[in-house]
Design an enzyme around this catalytic site. Structure first.
Site, PDB file in Angstrom:
ATOM      1  N   GLY A  15       0.840  -1.208   0.000  1.00  0.00           N
ATOM      2  CA  GLY A  15       0.000   0.000   0.000  1.00  0.00           C
ATOM      3  C   GLY A  15       0.870   1.251   0.000  1.00  0.00           C
ATOM      4  O   GLY A  15       1.881   1.295   0.678  1.00  0.00           O
ATOM      5  N   ARG A  76       1.115  -5.038  -5.859  1.00  0.00           N
ATOM      6  CA  ARG A  76       1.205  -6.299  -5.111  1.00  0.00           C
ATOM      7  C   ARG A  76       1.488  -7.353  -6.176  1.00  0.00           C
ATOM      8  O   ARG A  76       0.721  -7.499  -7.121  1.00  0.00           O
ATOM      9  CB  ARG A  76      -0.098  -6.562  -4.359  1.00  0.00           C
ATOM     10  CG  ARG A  76      -0.429  -5.402  -3.399  1.00  0.00           C
ATOM     11  CD  ARG A  76      -1.468  -5.757  -2.384  1.00  0.00           C
ATOM     12  NE  ARG A  76      -2.024  -4.575  -1.759  1.00  0.00           N
ATOM     13  CZ  ARG A  76      -1.599  -4.056  -0.585  1.00  0.00           C
ATOM     14  NH1 ARG A  76      -0.636  -4.619   0.082  1.00  0.00           N
ATOM     15  NH2 ARG A  76      -2.184  -2.988  -0.087  1.00  0.00           N
ATOM     16  N   ASP A 107       5.125  -4.980   6.063  1.00  0.00           N
ATOM     17  CA  ASP A 107       5.740  -6.253   6.466  1.00  0.00           C
ATOM     18  C   ASP A 107       5.734  -7.301   5.354  1.00  0.00           C
ATOM     19  O   ASP A 107       6.659  -8.122   5.269  1.00  0.00           O
ATOM     20  CB  ASP A 107       5.106  -6.789   7.755  1.00  0.00           C
ATOM     21  CG  ASP A 107       3.610  -6.955   7.643  1.00  0.00           C
ATOM     22  OD1 ASP A 107       3.028  -6.501   6.634  1.00  0.00           O
ATOM     23  OD2 ASP A 107       3.006  -7.540   8.565  1.00  0.00           O
ATOM     24  N   THR A 130       3.871   2.659   5.610  1.00  0.00           N
ATOM     25  CA  THR A 130       2.471   2.232   5.686  1.00  0.00           C
ATOM     26  C   THR A 130       1.775   3.154   6.675  1.00  0.00           C
ATOM     27  O   THR A 130       2.359   3.520   7.690  1.00  0.00           O
ATOM     28  CB  THR A 130       2.349   0.751   6.135  1.00  0.00           C
ATOM     29  OG1 THR A 130       0.988   0.484   6.487  1.00  0.00           O
ATOM     30  CG2 THR A 130       3.207   0.429   7.344  1.00  0.00           C
ATOM     31  N   ASP A 132      -0.597   2.478   8.644  1.00  0.00           N
ATOM     32  CA  ASP A 132      -1.166   1.808   9.826  1.00  0.00           C
ATOM     33  C   ASP A 132      -0.261   1.823  11.056  1.00  0.00           C
ATOM     34  O   ASP A 132      -0.716   1.515  12.155  1.00  0.00           O
ATOM     35  CB  ASP A 132      -1.488   0.341   9.492  1.00  0.00           C
ATOM     36  CG  ASP A 132      -2.632   0.229   8.511  1.00  0.00           C
ATOM     37  OD1 ASP A 132      -3.438   1.176   8.446  1.00  0.00           O
ATOM     38  OD2 ASP A 132      -2.718  -0.791   7.813  1.00  0.00           O
ATOM     39  N   ASP A 134       1.890  -0.302  11.878  1.00  0.00           N
ATOM     40  CA  ASP A 134       1.801  -1.631  12.491  1.00  0.00           C
ATOM     41  C   ASP A 134       3.095  -2.427  12.346  1.00  0.00           C
ATOM     42  O   ASP A 134       3.067  -3.647  12.204  1.00  0.00           O
ATOM     43  CB  ASP A 134       0.624  -2.407  11.866  1.00  0.00           C
ATOM     44  CG  ASP A 134       0.754  -2.537  10.362  1.00  0.00           C
ATOM     45  OD1 ASP A 134       1.644  -1.885   9.779  1.00  0.00           O
ATOM     46  OD2 ASP A 134      -0.028  -3.287   9.759  1.00  0.00           O
ATOM     47  N   GLY A 175      -7.197   0.428   9.693  1.00  0.00           N
ATOM     48  CA  GLY A 175      -6.553  -0.303  10.791  1.00  0.00           C
ATOM     49  C   GLY A 175      -7.214  -1.656  10.975  1.00  0.00           C
ATOM     50  O   GLY A 175      -8.074  -1.813  11.825  1.00  0.00           O
ATOM     51  N   ARG A 176      -6.800  -2.631  10.126  1.00  0.00           N
ATOM     52  CA  ARG A 176      -7.389  -3.980  10.234  1.00  0.00           C
ATOM     53  C   ARG A 176      -6.864  -4.710  11.455  1.00  0.00           C
ATOM     54  O   ARG A 176      -7.600  -5.404  12.134  1.00  0.00           O
ATOM     55  CB  ARG A 176      -7.045  -4.807   8.993  1.00  0.00           C
ATOM     56  CG  ARG A 176      -7.946  -4.473   7.864  1.00  0.00           C
ATOM     57  CD  ARG A 176      -8.180  -5.617   6.892  1.00  0.00           C
ATOM     58  NE  ARG A 176      -9.007  -5.082   5.839  1.00  0.00           N
ATOM     59  CZ  ARG A 176      -8.535  -4.437   4.784  1.00  0.00           C
ATOM     60  NH1 ARG A 176      -7.243  -4.311   4.595  1.00  0.00           N
ATOM     61  NH2 ARG A 176      -9.352  -3.938   3.882  1.00  0.00           N
ATOM     62  N   ALA A 191     -13.235  12.002  20.488  1.00  0.00           N
ATOM     63  CA  ALA A 191     -14.263  10.949  20.356  1.00  0.00           C
ATOM     64  C   ALA A 191     -14.753  10.474  21.727  1.00  0.00           C
ATOM     65  O   ALA A 191     -13.977  10.418  22.681  1.00  0.00           O
ATOM     66  CB  ALA A 191     -13.672   9.763  19.590  1.00  0.00           C
ATOM     67  N   LYS A 218     -24.399  15.630  26.926  1.00  0.00           N
ATOM     68  CA  LYS A 218     -23.797  15.778  25.590  1.00  0.00           C
ATOM     69  C   LYS A 218     -24.890  15.586  24.546  1.00  0.00           C
ATOM     70  O   LYS A 218     -25.665  14.630  24.621  1.00  0.00           O
ATOM     71  CB  LYS A 218     -22.703  14.729  25.378  1.00  0.00           C
ATOM     72  CG  LYS A 218     -21.486  14.973  26.252  1.00  0.00           C
ATOM     73  CD  LYS A 218     -20.366  14.026  25.880  1.00  0.00           C
ATOM     74  CE  LYS A 218     -19.205  14.208  26.847  1.00  0.00           C
ATOM     75  NZ  LYS A 218     -18.104  13.301  26.619  1.00  0.00           N
ATOM     76  N   SER A 220     -24.268  15.643  21.100  1.00  0.00           N
ATOM     77  CA  SER A 220     -23.779  14.947  19.903  1.00  0.00           C
ATOM     78  C   SER A 220     -22.555  14.137  20.302  1.00  0.00           C
ATOM     79  O   SER A 220     -21.902  14.457  21.291  1.00  0.00           O
ATOM     80  CB  SER A 220     -23.392  15.944  18.819  1.00  0.00           C
ATOM     81  OG  SER A 220     -22.308  16.725  19.262  1.00  0.00           O
ATOM     82  N   GLN A 260      -7.533   8.476   3.499  1.00  0.00           N
ATOM     83  CA  GLN A 260      -6.539   8.488   4.583  1.00  0.00           C
ATOM     84  C   GLN A 260      -5.125   8.198   4.077  1.00  0.00           C
ATOM     85  O   GLN A 260      -4.153   8.479   4.739  1.00  0.00           O
ATOM     86  CB  GLN A 260      -6.895   7.426   5.632  1.00  0.00           C
ATOM     87  CG  GLN A 260      -8.196   7.706   6.342  1.00  0.00           C
ATOM     88  CD  GLN A 260      -8.721   6.473   7.059  1.00  0.00           C
ATOM     89  OE1 GLN A 260      -8.362   6.229   8.199  1.00  0.00           O
ATOM     90  NE2 GLN A 260      -9.574   5.708   6.394  1.00  0.00           N
TER      91      GLN A 260
HETATM   92  P1  ATP Z   1       0.742  -2.909   3.415  1.00  0.00           P
HETATM   93  O1  ATP Z   1       1.064  -2.946   4.883  1.00  0.00           O
HETATM   94  O2  ATP Z   1       0.444  -1.562   2.931  1.00  0.00           O
HETATM   95  O3  ATP Z   1      -0.258  -3.949   2.981  1.00  0.00           O
HETATM   96  P2  ATP Z   1       2.798  -4.712   2.555  1.00  0.00           P
HETATM   97  O4  ATP Z   1       4.211  -4.515   2.157  1.00  0.00           O
HETATM   98  O5  ATP Z   1       2.566  -5.524   3.791  1.00  0.00           O
HETATM   99  O6  ATP Z   1       2.138  -3.280   2.655  1.00  0.00           O
HETATM  100  P3  ATP Z   1       1.796  -6.871   0.877  1.00  0.00           P
HETATM  101  O7  ATP Z   1       0.816  -6.840  -0.234  1.00  0.00           O
HETATM  102  O8  ATP Z   1       1.563  -7.770   2.018  1.00  0.00           O
HETATM  103  O9  ATP Z   1       1.981  -5.346   1.349  1.00  0.00           O
HETATM  104  O10 ATP Z   1       3.236  -7.244   0.258  1.00  0.00           O
HETATM  105  C1  ATP Z   1       3.747  -6.541  -0.864  1.00  0.00           C
HETATM  106  C2  ATP Z   1       4.387  -7.503  -1.809  1.00  0.00           C
HETATM  107  O11 ATP Z   1       5.494  -8.171  -1.165  1.00  0.00           O
HETATM  108  C3  ATP Z   1       3.495  -8.641  -2.281  1.00  0.00           C
HETATM  109  O12 ATP Z   1       2.655  -8.238  -3.347  1.00  0.00           O
HETATM  110  C4  ATP Z   1       4.515  -9.673  -2.735  1.00  0.00           C
HETATM  111  O13 ATP Z   1       5.011  -9.370  -4.013  1.00  0.00           O
HETATM  112  C5  ATP Z   1       5.640  -9.468  -1.716  1.00  0.00           C
HETATM  113  N1  ATP Z   1       5.476 -10.500  -0.669  1.00  0.00           N
HETATM  114  C6  ATP Z   1       4.649 -10.468   0.406  1.00  0.00           C
HETATM  115  N2  ATP Z   1       4.739 -11.602   1.127  1.00  0.00           N
HETATM  116  C7  ATP Z   1       5.626 -12.395   0.462  1.00  0.00           C
HETATM  117  C8  ATP Z   1       6.150 -13.702   0.676  1.00  0.00           C
HETATM  118  N3  ATP Z   1       5.748 -14.447   1.706  1.00  0.00           N
HETATM  119  N4  ATP Z   1       7.039 -14.166  -0.207  1.00  0.00           N
HETATM  120  C9  ATP Z   1       7.456 -13.437  -1.249  1.00  0.00           C
HETATM  121  N5  ATP Z   1       7.000 -12.199  -1.505  1.00  0.00           N
HETATM  122  C10 ATP Z   1       6.109 -11.683  -0.678  1.00  0.00           C
END
Ligand code: ATP
Length: 328
Positions: A15, A76, A107, A130, A132, A134, A175-176, A191, A218, A220, A260
């Site tokens: 993302g 992705r 991650d 990212t 988030d 996270d 924020g999943r 809030a 309150k 609202s 966002q």
């Molecule tokens: P966000 O937190 O915004 O989702 P992200 O980096 O975690 O970002 P992902 O879609 O999970 O986003 O991973 C980005 C890309 O990293 C994937 O499309 C894939 O190409 C590569 N990737 C993720 N996991 C693996 C894995 N286990 N092995 C190889 N490549 C991976």
């Protein structure tokens, strides 16, 4: 001995988040400062597989520090999850003469980078991008601060209409798996309740809190809800539930969604991106690989990628207490 690094590849993956461009700029200019070549890789790992590269010099990153999104695009790539895809990507990097890789992403992107390193011994360095927040090992990921400011701005605007009509608003934020955005923006936006994935408030307590809020005068209210909250109902089901149980409330829902992720990066994100980009390239030059650059106590530090992926970025539980106290 590791071969010396002369050419660095940089990509954005997963993302997008505000501040990614500032990080690209920093990586490119740090390379130029240290007389290294730099190659931009379009569309994350997919561009690596397709050889979609562009030579980048200090002037190719003019006027991007203030731009949201990523000029290198993001993607992705399911092909990169396969050994064949990663092999193609490696062949392209070798053909291009790239010796090391800076991966700006979350991650998932770091997991891909680690795999790539373990298969080909290719030096990799991660920059956490990212909204988030996270990721373990850094107090802030790129884009988080900007996203917080965007959400607070939206809540302020929603509050104007909520108070004019004596309404209750449920504001859903991203924020999943992590409630950082909801918790911090919820406090900053005043809030009444904040629902996050890390804590199950429970429907009864929510109703009780809303009743108490009404009884205290309150007229609202705003409830901030993270996408992945544990209450067991989506935001629209929750609206129906609250209206059925508390008919005195007129509930509206606002799902903030992808807005966002966009927008001009905040000063904080631009400075953070600039610092992390410098550290990423200089760490590679020092022979360091498989680490993520991040921020701890306002100091740029390194965390092993494996820890960044596996560790949990905990919410600040004291903030929950603060929120409870100041909504009295
Ligand atoms: P966000 O937190 O915004 O989702 P992200 O980096 O975690 O970002 P992902 O879609 O999970 O986003 O991973 C980005 C890309 O990293 C994937 O499309 C894939 O190409 C590569 N990737 C993720 N996991 C693996 C894995 N286990 N092995 C190889 N490549 C991976």
């Amino acid at each position: 001995m590791q071969k010396s690094i002369k050419k660095v590849g940089v990509l954005t993956s997963g993302g997008d988040s505000p501040g990614m461009n500032a990080a690209i700029r920093s990586v490119v200019r740090t390379c130029a400062y240290h007389n290294l070549e730099c190659v931009g890789i379009y569309r994350g790992y997919q561009g690596m597989i397709e050889g979609d590269f562009i030579e980048m010099g200090p002037r190719s990153v003019n006027n991007i520090i203030n731009k949201g999104g990523t000029i290198l695009k993001s993607a992705r790539s399911s092909e990169f999850r396969t050994p064949e895809g990663r092999k193609k990507a490696h062949e392209n990097l070798v053909k291009e003469g790239i010796d090391a890789l800076v991966v700006i992403g979350g991650d998932g992107s770091f997991t891909g980078a680690l795999m790539f390193n373990s298969e080909f011994g290719f030096p990799v360095m991660g920059i956490p991008g990212t909204i988030d927040n996270d990721i373990f090992g850094t107090s802030h990921t790129l884009g988080y601060d900007t996203a917080l400011n965007t959400v607070v701005d939206c809540i302020d605007k929603i509050r104007d209409t909520a108070s004019s009509h004596n309404r209750l608003f449920f504001v859903e934020v991203m924020g999943r798996d992590a409630g950082h955005i909801a918790l911090n923006a919820g406090i900053a936006g005043g809030a009444e309740e904040i629902l996050i994935p890390e804590e199950d408030l429970g429907l009864d307590r929510l109703l009780e809190s809303l009743q108490k809020s009404k009884a205290s005068g309150k007229s609202s209210s705003i409830v901030v809800i993270a996408e992945g909250d544990k209450i067991g109902k989506n935001v629209f089901e929750l609206k129906d539930y609250v209206e059925a149980n508390l008919p005195e409330y007129d509930v509206r829902v606002s799902v903030l969604g992808h807005m966002q992720r966009g927008g001009t990066p905040s000063c904080f994100d631009r400075v953070l991106a600039s610092r992390l980009g410098v550290k990423a390239v200089e760490s590679l030059l020092d022979g360091v690989s498989n680490f993520m650059v991040g921020l701890k106590n306002d100091t740029v530090n390194l965390t092993p990628l494996v820890q960044a992926i596996k560790g949990k970025s905990e919410i600040d539980r004291e903030l929950l207490r603060v929120s409870d106290i100041i909504t009295t």
